[in-house]
Design an enzyme around this catalytic site. Sequence first.
Site, PDB file in Angstrom:
ATOM      1  N   CYS A   8      -3.798  -3.009   7.076  1.00 12.46           N
ATOM      2  CA  CYS A   8      -3.917  -4.458   6.879  1.00 12.46           C
ATOM      3  C   CYS A   8      -3.650  -5.286   8.131  1.00 12.46           C
ATOM      4  CB  CYS A   8      -3.007  -4.903   5.735  1.00 12.46           C
ATOM      5  SG  CYS A   8      -1.248  -4.715   6.060  1.00 12.46           S
ATOM      6  N   HIS A  59       2.568 -10.814   7.578  1.00 12.46           N
ATOM      7  CA  HIS A  59       2.615  -9.465   8.147  1.00 12.46           C
ATOM      8  C   HIS A  59       1.853  -9.322   9.466  1.00 12.46           C
ATOM      9  CE1 HIS A  59       3.004  -4.902   7.171  1.00 12.46           C
ATOM     10  NE2 HIS A  59       4.062  -5.381   7.816  1.00 12.46           N
TER      11      HIS A  59
END
Length: 200
Positions: A29, A83
């Site tokens: 990701c 993130h």
Amino acid sequence: MAVGAPTPNIDRLARRGLLLTSCYSEPSCTPSRASLLTGRLPMRHGLLRPPMYGEPGGLAGEITLAQLLSDAGYVTQAVGKWHMGENVESQPQHVGFDDFYGFLSVSDMYTEWRDPYFFPEIVYSEERTRWVQNLPFNKCFVHATRGAELETVEEVTIPVLSELDDRWATYSLEFIRRMGARYARTGMSDACWGTRLTCR
């Protein structure tokens, strides 16, 4: 059924816009998210894998799509999992977003020391639980506005995680309505008032 629920509104937006069918990134990701935001390969932006537990590195110094849109007069928002670096310079409110509502890390980091079903080896080990509790990552659901410090909304627990999708959707709709009302008062057209970027 294999690809999920129908998304006619998103499909319609895609057909009316520029459809990009290839993105060269890493199979995880963080590099993919950073590539979408910067238009650069992971070897260029430096996020080759997901950052873990508050380690340094991130989007600091990168020009993001959010910054370009902001420079062009758009309102930008990120909602959900970030993130892409927890260090202050890499947080969303410092890389082009006017508003951020979510958490800085990945959901596993908030649950792995609390969820005995998925992570019994950590939950039932006092030493491992204490180790995770003492790690320097931000353990909270946060909010921030452009250039400001993060505001803690609340600590991310398993019950909080179970409600986040609904909370983020509600916040996003309220944000869009607020921006729409703000710009309606100034006489700007819908085309001028901005965009919302969601990072999930």
